[in-house]
Enzyme design. Structure first.
Site, PDB file in Angstrom:
ATOM      1  N   ALA A  66       0.823  -1.204   0.000  1.00 27.97           N
ATOM      2  CA  ALA A  66       0.000   0.000   0.000  1.00 27.97           C
ATOM      3  C   ALA A  66       0.865   1.265   0.000  1.00 27.97           C
ATOM      4  O   ALA A  66       1.992   1.260   0.473  1.00 27.97           O
ATOM      5  CB  ALA A  66      -0.901  -0.004   1.219  1.00 27.97           C
ATOM      6  N   GLU A 119      -1.430 -10.524  -3.536  1.00 27.37           N
ATOM      7  CA  GLU A 119      -2.805 -10.860  -3.926  1.00 27.37           C
ATOM      8  C   GLU A 119      -2.959 -10.807  -5.456  1.00 27.37           C
ATOM      9  O   GLU A 119      -3.668 -11.619  -6.046  1.00 27.37           O
ATOM     10  CB  GLU A 119      -3.802  -9.906  -3.259  1.00 27.37           C
ATOM     11  CG  GLU A 119      -3.938 -10.190  -1.762  1.00 27.37           C
ATOM     12  CD  GLU A 119      -5.069  -9.406  -1.129  1.00 27.37           C
ATOM     13  OE1 GLU A 119      -4.911  -8.180  -1.019  1.00 27.37           O
ATOM     14  OE2 GLU A 119      -6.087 -10.004  -0.756  1.00 27.37           O
TER      15      GLU A 119
END
Ligand code: NAI
Length: 729
Positions: A66, A119
């Site tokens: 992030a 992911e």
């Protein structure tokens, strides 16, 4: 849109998308990244010329996770559940499109792929990893109070089964390439130079781009339903273990369990929706925000040396000295040598100095034994440590850390000898845990070169260093001391000088409150258990025993001598004195403290009730918990008001990384913000009335903040009233 993706379509129909964020060291998942990925995935799926897609990165890592700036902005402006869901769900759906779009996607992991980066990789149909040391894959979100919200829980579940997926998710494990291969999380590990070709070869082999769970008859490995006895057992056990481990203070592990429990009973798309809703729920919980702020954002700023004075050239320390080869000095010598720095380790006599080096030898040998290091590396590290008694060997050292006895006279003597041996410009630091730095510098000729570097025990494991700036410490000394901390790979927080600095004084507030309750006749077991339930790793009585009651007693005598006529001993001092002076109980070291110690373990000493009879009316668990927690919150607020702390971030990072403050609260300042100033004031005033007016007296600063609607963080953040260098306290 700023495009982070470089597109190359080869004649054989393989489209390579290389992630290369402009002007950045690593690719981070910000808006541009997500928009770019969506654009290129949609275009590739729609383009008949594209037969398969290869995803890779031009940086040394794949995707770093992030974006800090986005995260920080979202903490300052919290969103509601509907907005968060509307923002998060499309990304999960995009990864699902990669999975079900009908074209094969391969991912070439050239470096670390953690969190969202992994992911993306999991959504691809094939993953190969470069055989490089720095490569790690994993889903560490739980460490900051979150869960992987873009399919991570559901893909791991369907690839590995509950039994193998759960520990990875609950521990946020990061796996090296080989371990990931053994787990089946990557399909191949190859030399870095063969990475792209391996992925291309797979794509050219006409693979079927359908995941196992999108085929009819799929069963989750190890069991498909929580009603199957083996799976039911797993959930029962994990639920209980998670509750016992987190004491229900952390919502993320519980939410991860729910994601697997519910997700395994549903088709993939429904399961992804459930996962996203749990992700949103965790995002709305202050625990995640506080953990992200302290353990990720603020720790990151500290690691990047946010307090380093500008304009001072960076110093790479090649040779340092360590004075005192005891517990702390030996640990320090080891970590410095491991960081490639030459160390002169000095003690009173050669045997004591050698003992310090032997400590390093035994630690390193253990690493070799466990396969974490090699004999060659161990020999090279040990060769960097010279154990000695001769201060002349310090010649050429750019920094010296003192770690002799906590005694001003002993310290003054070794400072004088070190100062005589050091060249001008070298930094002299003390590892004192509480003695004010400015006073310690008083006997030195070069007071400006003196600073506090407070390491924590065991030095090899504890990540924090509290850097204490004395009144005379120069910008150069501060900058070069911070350079040293960074070289060791530790996280520095900066504080101004004061007895006990921040961390020792802050943990002291907790211990003082716990011990004071013994004298009031509160059941010791209640005190210890209440502390554990708040989330402290160890109760205040057990910590006192570990530190040594005799040391605490000596410290109290020293503070009484330093404090002058206005000095008032803490409420714990009479209890400690009684145990040490009248009962000879010195703590764990002599097997007798608040606890009795023997081969079978430790038990609270029954004799405590004879000295301090049990009160008839015991306080409630909630009250005992609040007393210890609020004692620390009030103390932290005072450290801010008095200018001991320069920034709430230092207080929060220092509290969580150094002295066991519960990480789920994000540190005392994050905890105070979560409570809000009005509630903090109300509860502290109640405790001041019930228990002790002095210990729970909040500084005027907090009242001012309440009046003006300020908080320690966020849009209406307080500008810390930090002392300037040399300013009077
Ligand atoms: P220690 O007692 O294990 O080691 C002190 C060492 O200093 C001994 O090896 C002793 O022989 C040596 N020494 C004493 N006088 C000396 C002299 N004149 N010249 C050279 N060497 C001399 O103590 P420890 O625990 O390592 O503490 C050292 C310092 O670090 C103290 O100031 C303590 O407050 C501070 N500290 C201790 C922590 C802990 O958890 N033990 C944590 C943080 C700081």
């Amino acid at each position: 849109m700023i495009d982070y993706f470089k597109r190359a379509l080869a004649a054989d129909g393989i489209l390579t998308l290389t992630i290369d964020q402009p002007d950045a060291q690593a690719n981070v998942m910000d808006r541009h990244f997500i928009d770019g990925l969506e654009h290129h995935v949609n275009a590739a799926l729609a383009d008949d010329a594209v037969k398969g897609v290869l995803l890779t990165s031009a940086k040394s890592s794949f995707v770093a996770g992030a974006d800090l700036k986005t995260l920080e902005a979202s903490l300052a402006e919290p969103k509601d559940a509907a907005t968060l869901y509307a923002e998060c769900r499309p990304f999960s759906a995009l990864l699902r499109r990669i999975e079900t779009g009908g074209k094969p996607f391969a991912c070439a992991l050239n470096g670390a792929a953690l969190g969202g980066g992994f992911e993306i990789a999991l959504a691809c149909h094939y993953r190969c990893a470069a055989d490089v040391r720095s490569l790690r894959v994993g889903l560490p979100e739980v460490g900051v109070g979150l869960l992987p919200g873009a399919g991570g829980t559901q893909r791991l579940l369907r690839m590995l089964g509950v039994a193998r997926a759960l520990p990875l998710l609950l521990q946020g494990s990061q796996l090296k390439a080989q371990a990931a291969l053994e787990m089946g999380l990557v399909d191949a590990v190859v030399p870095a130079e063969d990475l792209l070709e391996t992925a291309r070869a797979w794509l050219l082999g006409s693979p079927d781009p359908t995941k196992a769970w999108d085929r009819k008859g799929f069963r989750v490995p190890g069991g498909q339903s929580p009603l199957e006895p083996a799976i039911a057992q797993l959930f029962l056990g994990s639920n209980a273990a998670t509750g016992a481990g987190t004491l229900y203070n952390l919502p993320a592990p519980q939410a991860i369990l729910s994601c697997l429990y519910e997700g395994m009973q549903l088709p993939m798309d429904k399961a992804l929706d459930i996962e996203c809703k749990y992700f949103v729920k965790l995002n709305l919980d202050p625990v995640a925000g506080n953990m992200i702020r302290t353990l990720f954002i603020n720790k990151g700023k500290a690691d990047r040396l946010m307090h380093r004075p500008q304009g001072v050239e960076r110093r790479v320390h090649r040779k340092v000295g360590v004075l005192g080869a005891g517990l702390m000095g030996a640990g320090l010598a080891l970590v410095a040598a491991e960081a490639g720095v030459d160390v002169v380790l000095i003690d009173r006599d050669q045997a004591a100095a050698d003992k310090g080096k032997d400590y390093a030898r035994s630690r390193l040998a253990r690493d070799v034994e466990k396969g974490r290091s090699t004999q060659e590396k161990m020999d090279a590290t040990l060769a960097r440590i010279v154990s000695a008694t001769d201060y002349a060997l310090l010649d050429g050292a750019s920094l010296v850390v003192e770690a002799v006895f906590e005694d001003r006279a002993v310290k003054a003597e070794v400072f004088a000898r070190a100062e005589a041996a050091l060249a001008p410009g070298a930094v002299l630091a003390s590892n004192t845990s509480a003695l004010p730095i400015t006073g310690l510098a008083s006997t030195l000729a070069r007071k400006d070169a003196f600073i506090g570097l407070h390491f924590f025990s065991p030095v090899e494991r504890m990540p924090l260093v509290e850097v204490i700036r004395g009144d005379d410490t120069s910008d150069e000394a501060l900058a070069h001391a911070l350079d040293f901390v960074a070289q060791l790979g530790k996280t520095p927080v900066l504080v101004n000088d004061s007895p006990g600095f921040f961390t020792s004084r802050f943990i002291g507030a907790f211990i003082n409150e716990g011990v004071a309750m013994v004298a009031e006749g509160v059941a010791p077991a209640l005190i210890e258990q209440a502390a554990r339930l708040v989330g402290y790793p160890v109760g205040p009585l057990a910590i006192s025993d570990e530190v040594g009651l005799d040391l605490a007693y000596k410290g109290a005598l020293q503070r009484a001598r330093d404090g002058g006529p206005g000095y008032k001993p803490g409420a714990s001092v009479p209890v400690i004195s009684e145990l040490v002076v009248r009962h000879g109980r010195h703590g764990r070291k002599n097997g007798q403290g608040f606890y009795d110690y023997d081969a079978a373990g430790k038990r609270l000493w029954p004799g405590l009730a004879d000295i301090w009879p049990r009160a008839e009316n015991q306080p409630s668990l909630e009250e005992v918990k609040a007393r210890m927690l609020y004692a620390q919150l009030v103390d932290a607020a005072r450290c801010m008001a008095d200018g001991v702390l320069l920034d709430a971030a230092d207080g929060d990072v220092g509290a969580c990384l150094g002295v066991g403050f519960p990480a789920y609260l994000g540190g005392p300042f994050a905890a105070m913000d979560t409570l809000g100033m009005p509630r903090l004031i109300e509860r502290s005033e109640q405790l001041a009335r019930d228990v002790s007016a002095e210990r729970y007296a909040l500084p005027e600063l907090v009242y001012q903040m309440a009046r003006s609607g300020q908080s320690f963080y966020g849009k209406r953040a307080l500008t810390p009233p930090a002392r300037r260098k040399g300013e009077a306290r």
